[in-house]
Design a protein around this motif. Sequence first.
Motif, PDB file in Angstrom:
ATOM      1  N   THR A  25       2.826  22.880  12.844  1.00  0.00           N
ATOM      2  CA  THR A  25       3.248  22.367  14.142  1.00  0.00           C
ATOM      3  C   THR A  25       3.906  23.493  14.943  1.00  0.00           C
ATOM      4  O   THR A  25       4.338  24.496  14.365  1.00  0.00           O
ATOM      5  N   ARG A  42      12.360  22.764  17.737  1.00  0.00           N
ATOM      6  CA  ARG A  42      12.759  21.431  17.308  1.00  0.00           C
ATOM      7  C   ARG A  42      11.716  20.397  17.704  1.00  0.00           C
ATOM      8  O   ARG A  42      11.097  20.482  18.763  1.00  0.00           O
ATOM      9  N   SER A  43      11.572  19.375  16.851  1.00  0.00           N
ATOM     10  CA  SER A  43      10.651  18.284  17.140  1.00  0.00           C
ATOM     11  C   SER A  43      11.016  17.104  16.264  1.00  0.00           C
ATOM     12  O   SER A  43      11.849  17.225  15.358  1.00  0.00           O
ATOM     13  N   ALA A  55       7.810  17.809  11.684  1.00  0.00           N
ATOM     14  CA  ALA A  55       7.132  19.088  11.454  1.00  0.00           C
ATOM     15  C   ALA A  55       6.197  18.915  10.259  1.00  0.00           C
ATOM     16  O   ALA A  55       6.496  18.166   9.330  1.00  0.00           O
ATOM     17  N   GLY A 104      11.810  17.450  12.014  1.00  0.00           N
ATOM     18  CA  GLY A 104      11.439  18.678  12.708  1.00  0.00           C
ATOM     19  C   GLY A 104      12.578  19.585  13.105  1.00  0.00           C
ATOM     20  O   GLY A 104      12.410  20.396  14.028  1.00  0.00           O
TER      21      GLY A 104
END
Length: 430
Positions: free
Chosen positions: A14, A18-19, A22, A86
């Motif tokens: 990915t 930040r998400s 991931a 993430g």
Amino acid sequence: MASLGADTIYAVATPPGRSGVAVIRVSGPDAFSACRALAGDVPEAHRARVRTLREAGRVLDQALVLTFPQGASFTGEDVVEFHTHGSIAVIRLVSDALSRMEGLRPADAGEFTGRALENERLDLTRVEGLSDLLEAETAEQHRLAMATFGGDLSNQVSSWRERLVQAAALIEASVDFSDEELPEGLIEGALSEVTALKEAIRSELDGVSARERIRDGFEVAIVGAPNVGKSTLLNRLAGRDAAITSSIAGTTRDVIEVRMDVDGLPVTFLDTAGLRDTDDEVERIGVARSRARAERADLRIFLGSESEGVERRPGDVEALGKADLASVFDSHALRVSGLTGQGVEELLSLVSNELGQRIAGTGLASRERHRRALEDGLVSLESAMTRSAAHIELIGEDLRNAAHALDCLLGRIGVEDLLDKIFSSFCIGK
């Protein structure tokens, strides 16, 4: 790129940062051992299971874990995917844990896809389709990329190759068994198939240039005399002040570009310097560059009637700028105003219709590499059709050469120098 398949590789699949989630992917002979070390077991294949990831008793994260066995994964190897939270900290902790495992190393750019190619999970055209899919910005780019990645081009070329091989077999049978009684029309049937293939390949070649433009984008140049509203129109199209505007003729000195999506097509609009004779050396250079760039553009919008030095071609669009001024009137021309937006939607519709006509058709070849391979195959087929029956064995050789060209297109041979270039454009985890 490192030697494929010799060890186990891992990478974050990915985008960085930040998400919510991931994905960390592991592929190779030790992938399941790595899964067992982090997650405690190896979940059932193709079933997402929640597991707590640990290293030396320390909890790293709670994650969804998916496993794909050898022969049933993207790479053709054992593959594990850890779908973690993430955060940058979690990604780093899990990646560091993998790095400390014996036999594992970070993947090179595109190495997952490289292994898929090596293990015949993809051919080269599908690899290129995946690369295009990752880069797609518009609906048409997505459509073409999905068709190529999905195998449409590969299947078409493979079908042509199979028909070539069958035709070559008939030709060679007539040579090997020339002293025996063979069915009537054997050679004629083979040559009829060659004729049909020749026309199919020529038709595919005819559309390569247009499909290249879908991949790379069309260029549309806005040309005309100074101070007819070119820069104001470009700013309206861009939705921002991309170009400086003023009432002083010659304000634009160089080509200014704005890329946008026009009904699914990637289009770069070019604001060019006003076309006029001038004693200003800098402006003169700008005008020369503008003329050259406008000539190379796929389409030109002539704003106003003056277009000195730029040839009009079929499909080019003509409009009158500054339609917001009452003094500008011509019932036979589209009137546009970059200031108020009048006529801009109609102008974009004309551009979309013209470019859409150029890409009409069902072909799929879209790269210079595809073009060269198809041209080589076509040359061999045309050579076969010009030979007399007295040189039947040479016809068979021509057909083998044509099949070789299609093998090159599919990436079965002669692609070693191409791979690093393709894979270097991929995300690490792809």
